[in-house]
Design a protein around this motif. Structure first.
Motif, mmCIF file in Angstrom:
data_model
loop_
_atom_site.group_PDB
_atom_site.id
_atom_site.type_symbol
_atom_site.label_atom_id
_atom_site.label_comp_id
_atom_site.label_asym_id
_atom_site.label_seq_id
_atom_site.Cartn_x
_atom_site.Cartn_y
_atom_site.Cartn_z
ATOM 1 N N ALA A 170 32.888 -41.152 -20.425
ATOM 2 C CA ALA A 170 33.432 -39.803 -20.580
ATOM 3 C C ALA A 170 32.329 -38.829 -20.974
ATOM 4 N N ALA A 171 31.408 -39.271 -21.827
ATOM 5 C CA ALA A 171 30.304 -38.400 -22.255
ATOM 6 C C ALA A 171 29.408 -38.031 -21.079
ATOM 7 N N ASP A 172 29.218 -38.966 -20.140
ATOM 8 C CA ASP A 172 28.399 -38.682 -18.968
ATOM 9 C C ASP A 172 29.002 -37.555 -18.131
ATOM 10 N N LEU A 173 30.333 -37.561 -18.025
ATOM 11 C CA LEU A 173 31.024 -36.619 -17.151
ATOM 12 C C LEU A 173 31.442 -35.333 -17.847
ATOM 13 N N GLU A 174 31.350 -35.289 -19.164
ATOM 14 C CA GLU A 174 31.848 -34.138 -19.911
ATOM 15 C C GLU A 174 31.229 -32.809 -19.465
ATOM 16 N N PRO A 175 29.914 -32.724 -19.219
ATOM 17 C CA PRO A 175 29.363 -31.436 -18.789
ATOM 18 C C PRO A 175 29.977 -30.919 -17.491
ATOM 19 N N VAL A 176 30.214 -31.821 -16.545
ATOM 20 C CA VAL A 176 30.818 -31.405 -15.272
ATOM 21 C C VAL A 176 32.267 -31.002 -15.485
ATOM 22 N N LEU A 177 32.996 -31.767 -16.256
ATOM 23 C CA LEU A 177 34.402 -31.443 -16.521
ATOM 24 C C LEU A 177 34.524 -30.109 -17.253
ATOM 25 N N GLN A 178 33.571 -29.816 -18.121
ATOM 26 C CA GLN A 178 33.565 -28.521 -18.802
ATOM 27 C C GLN A 178 33.412 -27.390 -17.786
ATOM 28 N N ARG A 179 32.519 -27.580 -16.818
ATOM 29 C CA ARG A 179 32.292 -26.540 -15.811
ATOM 30 C C ARG A 179 33.530 -26.319 -14.945
ATOM 31 N N ILE A 180 34.310 -27.373 -14.725
ATOM 32 C CA ILE A 180 35.512 -27.236 -13.902
ATOM 33 C C ILE A 180 36.641 -26.570 -14.678
ATOM 34 N N PHE A 181 36.951 -27.118 -15.837
ATOM 35 C CA PHE A 181 38.190 -26.757 -16.517
ATOM 36 C C PHE A 181 38.042 -25.653 -17.555
ATOM 37 N N SER A 183 35.694 -23.011 -17.250
ATOM 38 C CA SER A 183 35.105 -21.793 -16.706
ATOM 39 C C SER A 183 36.223 -20.768 -16.517
ATOM 40 N N ASP A 184 35.873 -19.555 -16.123
ATOM 41 C CA ASP A 184 36.870 -18.516 -15.903
ATOM 42 C C ASP A 184 37.809 -18.939 -14.776
ATOM 43 N N GLY A 185 39.082 -19.107 -15.071
ATOM 44 C CA GLY A 185 40.061 -19.559 -14.097
ATOM 45 C C GLY A 185 40.237 -21.060 -14.042
ATOM 46 N N GLY A 186 39.447 -21.804 -14.808
ATOM 47 C CA GLY A 186 39.518 -23.253 -14.767
ATOM 48 C C GLY A 186 40.857 -23.826 -15.180
ATOM 49 N N ASP A 187 41.591 -23.073 -15.993
ATOM 50 C CA ASP A 187 42.897 -23.562 -16.426
ATOM 51 C C ASP A 187 43.912 -23.577 -15.292
ATOM 52 N N LYS A 188 43.587 -22.916 -14.163
ATOM 53 C CA LYS A 188 44.518 -22.858 -13.029
ATOM 54 C C LYS A 188 44.114 -23.791 -11.890
ATOM 55 N N VAL A 189 42.985 -24.460 -11.999
ATOM 56 C CA VAL A 189 42.537 -25.355 -10.925
ATOM 57 C C VAL A 189 43.538 -26.488 -10.725
ATOM 58 N N ASP A 190 43.987 -26.671 -9.487
ATOM 59 C CA ASP A 190 44.861 -27.815 -9.202
ATOM 60 C C ASP A 190 44.275 -28.761 -8.152
ATOM 61 N N ILE A 191 43.199 -28.325 -7.462
ATOM 62 C CA ILE A 191 42.507 -29.179 -6.500
ATOM 63 C C ILE A 191 41.007 -29.003 -6.693
ATOM 64 N N ALA A 192 40.295 -30.110 -6.771
ATOM 65 C CA ALA A 192 38.832 -30.079 -6.838
ATOM 66 C C ALA A 192 38.284 -30.711 -5.570
ATOM 67 N N VAL A 193 37.456 -29.962 -4.850
ATOM 68 C CA VAL A 193 36.844 -30.459 -3.621
ATOM 69 C C VAL A 193 35.555 -31.186 -3.969
ATOM 70 N N LEU A 194 35.475 -32.457 -3.607
ATOM 71 C CA LEU A 194 34.282 -33.266 -3.852
ATOM 72 C C LEU A 194 33.352 -33.088 -2.659
ATOM 73 N N ALA A 195 32.447 -32.098 -2.754
ATOM 74 C CA ALA A 195 31.655 -31.660 -1.608
ATOM 75 C C ALA A 195 30.285 -32.314 -1.542
ATOM 76 N N CYS A 196 30.222 -33.564 -1.925
ATOM 77 C CA CYS A 196 29.033 -34.404 -1.761
ATOM 78 C C CYS A 196 29.562 -35.813 -1.598
#
Length: 274
Positions: A170-181, A183-196
């Motif tokens: 979880a600690a490894d992924l926390e920085p990325v999860l912070q950027r998703i959830f 950020s401005d509008g992150g509370d409304k994200v319902d789909i994340a596109v894995l673009a790699c």
């Protein structure tokens, strides 16, 4: 030797090309949908990772390496299992090869169509996030939607670590999860596109450690369907089972990390590209 229909008697095959092992996520989808198709793997490990390199350097390199590996493998279809390479070099590859080339496009269109909140996250390497191709994709297919761009280059390293048998925490992924959830509008994200193509390898961990449940969407299944379409279009008949796969690398693999990563597609013969 060609048969009466003009096709070779060899089993149809596809070469899946990437700079690392992210193409495994695409290969798994193809193997699931088309188990009798022989898969070869072309890994430009001598230039890994692509996501940090300039477009001017990458484009000719991608064409050179993929073309050489297609010639060595004798594959019927090239699958560019890398978003960076796809967004940079698909037209040049099609011109050079005169064979079907299937690229990976970030799943922005289906995400924009299927979001219920109107907000999606696009998770990619820094190169893909900032590339004009990606901006145009968003403008064309996600007009009216909020798209949160999330650069996450560390997920490439973590996906490779997972394939080496290391635990992703979880600690490894926390920085990325912070950027998703967060950020401005992150509370409304319902789909994340894995673009790699590396990122679907971490789907389970991302879902487990995310603060809430969302959809994690990638292009793997769509790529497999496109390969199937080309097999029909080329009238290529599949045998009862796939022939042995081959691995082509642009540089030596001294610790056999790459070979071990692709071991699930055994039997596998490693053949460095000339």
């Amino acid at each position: 030797m060609p048969n009466a229909s003009g096709h070779s008697n060899k089993a149809p095959s596809a070469l899946i090309f990437d700079s690392g092992v992210g193409a495994i996520s695409i290969a798994r989808e193809i193997r699931q949908q088309i188990p009798a198709l022989t898969l070869h793997f072309g890994v430009d490990n001598g230039f890994y990772p692509y996501g940090t390199k300039s477009e001017e350097i990458l484009r000719p390199r991608i064409v050179e390496q993929a073309t050489a590996m297609m010639a060595a493998s004798g594959a019927d279809i090239l699958v560019v299992g890398c978003n960076t390479a796809s967004t940079l070099a698909l037209p040049q590859l099609r011109e050079a090869l005169q064979k079907p080339v299937v690229g990976v496009v970030p799943a922005v269109k289906p995400a924009a169509e299927e979001t219920r909140t109107g907000t999606i996250a696009l998770i990619a390497t820094e190169g893909t996030v900032n590339r004009r191709y990606t901006r145009e994709l968003i403008e064309e297919f996600a007009n009216g939607r909020q798209v949160i761009n999330v650069p996450a280059p560390e997920l490439v390293r973590l996906a490779e670590a997972k394939l080496r048998g290391e635990t992703v925490s979880a600690a490894d992924l926390e920085p990325v999860l912070q950027r998703i959830f967060h950020s401005d509008g992150g509370d409304k994200v319902d789909i994340a596109v894995l673009a790699c193509t590396h990122f679907p390898l971490l789907r389970d961990e991302l879902a487990r450690f995310a603060p809430r449940s969302i959809r994690w969407l990638d292009s793997g299944a769509a790529i497999a369907r496109r390969v199937h379409w080309w097999l029909d279009e080329l009238h290529l008949q599949l045998p009862a089972q796939a022939e042995p796969s081959r691995l082509f690398t642009s540089a030596p693999d001294p610790d056999r990390h790459i070979a071990r990563a692709f071991a699930e597609f055994s039997p596998l013969a490693q053949t460095p590209a000339e």
